[in-house]
Design an enzyme around this catalytic site. Sequence first.
Site, short mmCIF file in Angstrom:
data_model
loop_
_atom_site.label_atom_id
_atom_site.label_comp_id
_atom_site.label_asym_id
_atom_site.label_seq_id
_atom_site.Cartn_x
_atom_site.Cartn_y
_atom_site.Cartn_z
CE LYS A 1 5.36 -12.53 -5.28
NZ LYS A 1 6.82 -12.33 -5.38
CB THR A 2 2.33 -8.86 -10.95
OG1 THR A 2 2.52 -8.59 -9.57
CG2 THR A 2 1.24 -7.97 -11.51
CG ASP B 1 1.37 -7.66 -5.40
OD1 ASP B 1 1.87 -8.74 -5.03
OD2 ASP B 1 2.04 -6.74 -5.92
CB THR C 1 7.34 -11.17 -0.29
OG1 THR C 1 6.62 -10.27 0.56
CG2 THR C 1 7.49 -10.54 -1.66
NE ARG D 1 9.39 -5.81 -9.87
CZ ARG D 1 8.68 -6.08 -8.77
NH1 ARG D 1 9.15 -5.75 -7.58
NH2 ARG D 1 7.52 -6.68 -8.85
#
Length: 337
Positions: free
Chosen positions: A66-67, A111, A160, A219
């Site tokens: 997302k980032t 975020d 999330t 990740r």
Amino acid sequence: MFVKSDILPLENSDDPLDSTLRPKKWANYIGQERVKRNLRVIIEAAKKRREPPDHLLFYGPAGLGKTTLAHIIAQESNANIRATSGPIIEKSGDLVAILTNLNEGDILFIDECHRIGRFVEEYLYSAMEDFKINLILGKGPMAKTMDIELPHFTLIGATTRLDLISAPLRSRFGAIMQLNFYEPDEIEQIIRRSAKILDIEIEEKAVSEIAKRSRLTPRIANKLLKRVRDFAQIEGEGKITEDITAKALNFLEIDNLGLEPSDKKLLETIIKKFNGGPVGLQALSAATSEEQNAILEIYEPYLTQLGLIKRTHKGRIATETAYNHLKIKCDRQEPLL
Ligand code: ADE
């Protein structure tokens, strides 16, 4: 009070390698094809209109990019990005300071935006909709209001927990996009790309072995790649072989589905203490000593994706696949899912 250092440049993330491995252009961003296609249209159309793109909300489990997407959008729209996070924005003053420091066309990335302070959120509504904030100064009959004009900016929110984003906030995003777990072959491509960037030699079988245990999450794939590289440097000659990979991942107690001991404890608890379920979140949290949020945000999405648990209106149920994976014989009377 908000200070400038609360706006985090990506390079400040815990691991300096993260920013090396993060793709910075569409061409290097693997997977999430639907989201990418959608975003490209939004960005190109906004460019043609010479306007900042609409506010965007990304949701999905942690580590799916997302980032990274927010930073690519900034790059592709030639915009500056200011990054911050929900828990930092506790008071209205924090938000006002962030918003009034923006310039025309900036992207504000928030975020964990489900964790923005409850009373602060309302200020976001007019900021997003009309690029204005209506401040109330003072209290009671002497209170005064003041309108502050803001530059046209694009808010990119990431969460999330879409369920915790209120309806009024949701409705102010021009597009809400879900990031899904990656396909195994996409994770393999990401591992190959990262190995190349890190200048590590890696066998194809090692790539698929790491991919299998990466929870379909870039990740985690990158984290495991780095851990296996450490093993290869200490135990081997630097090259990541199939053999070293298996040893490293077994040492790290990550099984062939990517499950860690804490995932297994959760499954075992459902099976052994609750006879396979259904079990409610509170009871499961108490029995495992895991926080409810960790269950909801970390464990469940992946265990559900693998079909090891199912959520029903009565609670979580361990599936037959879970019994088989843990090699536990099922002796319950009611049928499993
Ligand atoms: N690293 C982390 N996420 C990635 C992605 N989606 N594509 C390529 N490299 C990545």
